[in-house]
Write an enzyme that holds these catalytic residues in place. Structure first.
Site: not given
Lengths: 275, 275
Positions: B42, B113, B146
């Protein structure tokens, strides 16, 4: 702190009285060690490996049968919550792979397994109701059975309904896992606890039954996903006990800006429901 | 068999050119070891610990910026699929914690995200689109970033969309775990893989950044939930490579009567979407 027990027993198929006695002895022994919640395995009075549906029917009993009566009496006498798995014949005559929750107030909830495993599909009618969450003297207790745990959507329902502790009677069939690895069943319980920040007590069985072996991996996991007791091994009947601060499950925060339930974005999860 | 690589790098915040060079070198080295899919962490060009949103903006770039161009060129030259995390400024000027998927055809997908971690909420606009699943020369690749992995509903969307391999760039902040236990982040990845019977490649970072440490737990997990490579440690930059039979993820059967996706009962999961 509340002591939670998982009694990993070795039922013998068809030996109803003996198995019921085994559960009673386990409840008493756990209570004497201080347990306030006692979790028993799935189908722990009938046994699991039915030859066919007619054998299961002979071993089934209704909710007003002897097993619920025995567990209710012990729950009241010992002031414990009992969660155990039962081969149930329901009010319409259907066979159910059920779990019951009992406390001093008697039978508090019955849950019928909604995700059936393997040959259970030939014997049982799947439940259509979500996992119940029961307010008890020690906290809110959710319940589901074995393979249900592998559906994170189902575990989430219990968490969203406020469960502090999820109790799951199980019969985990033995499966290979690489040396040094925990069984995947245990890993999934750990993840289920951590993504929901709740305690999970999974009570497996042991004892060879008609050639079937079991993982015997009973485990009590904290809201961070780490075992407080277990995982057990299949070697013996055993009772795990863990002291749990069940109130910790009410705090879903994991950073200054995060909360595992509030951070969900259910409006984006809708495609799940149309598949 | 398809070799999948996770390049656990140690970006240095703000050193855009050096970090981009680090990713390019890692892609080349992984390709030379036979990797057909290369996963990067990331925010691996900008770094992670932004002082504030204005610093993040200075380090952000659009999809037609130098990072996507560099990765696209390498993807074409080396015939690899690249999945990497990017501090993106989108077409409307919003900052996004993004992951891109590139192959010989160029930029195949961008994902923003959707579940932001901690101070990311002060910097980034959360995405509103589900995890993309891209048909590539080696199989179907899903992507998320994540903390997204901690929402089983989100992982499930990728599985339902047909992902054989879920690639997740990550920056997992260091957190305590009991001695002998794997980090909970790794356990959740294992469970995510097993309940969906798909491969998961999570690529973490390492290297102290403004005082922050990382788990450094990159891992490539098979559809049974067991690591094929890793989990890594935070000690060094490292590249994990695992040979994966990605087609195995097309078979969701786990017993004569069970299939992990077909066994879902989405009509019963609806309460999730109204909370």
């Amino acid at each position: 702190m509340t002591a939670i027990a998982c009694c990993q027993l070795a039922p013998r198929i068809g030996e109803l009285d003996a198995n019921r006695g085994r559960t009673a002895a386990a409840i008493v022994a756990a209570a004497e060690r201080g347990a306030r919640v006692v979790v028993l395995p799935e189908l722990c009075v009938s046994g699991y490996c039915f030859a066919d549906a007619s054998e299961a029917r002979r071993l089934a009993e209704p909710l007003d049968g002897p097993t619920v009566a025995a567990w209710a009496q012990l729950a009241a006498q010992r002031e414990v919550v009992v969660v155990g798995g039962l081969c149930e014949v329901d009010e319409e005559g259907a066979l159910r792979n059920s779990a019951v929750v009992l406390d001093a107030g008697g039978l508090r909830a019955v849950y019928r397994k909604a995700h059936l495993w393997d040959r259970e599909t030939l014997v049982f009618t799947a439940g259509d109701e979500p996992p119940p969450v029961v307010e008890t003297a020690v906290g809110r207790i959710g319940v589901m059975v074995c393979y249900d745990l592998e559906f994170p959507e189902w575990v989430r329902l219990a968490a969203l309904a406020g469960a502090d502790l999820l109790c799951a009677p199980a019969n985990w069939p033995a499966a290979a896992h690489p040396p040094g690895e925990r069984p995947a069943e245990v890993v999934r319980v750990q993840a289920a606890a951590s993504v929901n920040r709740m305690f999970v007590a999974a009570c497996d069985r042991t004892g060879t039954e008609r050639g079937a072996e079991w993982i015997g991996g009973s485990v009590i996991v904290d809201p961070s996903g780490f075992p407080l007791a277990g995982p057990a091994t299949p070697d013996d009947e055993t009772t795990l006990i863990a002291d749990c601060s069940l109130g910790d499950a009410r705090d879903k925060r994991i950073s200054a800006h995060n909360d595992v339930l509030a951070d969900r974005r259910p409006e984006l999860y809708a495609p799940m429901t149309i598949v």
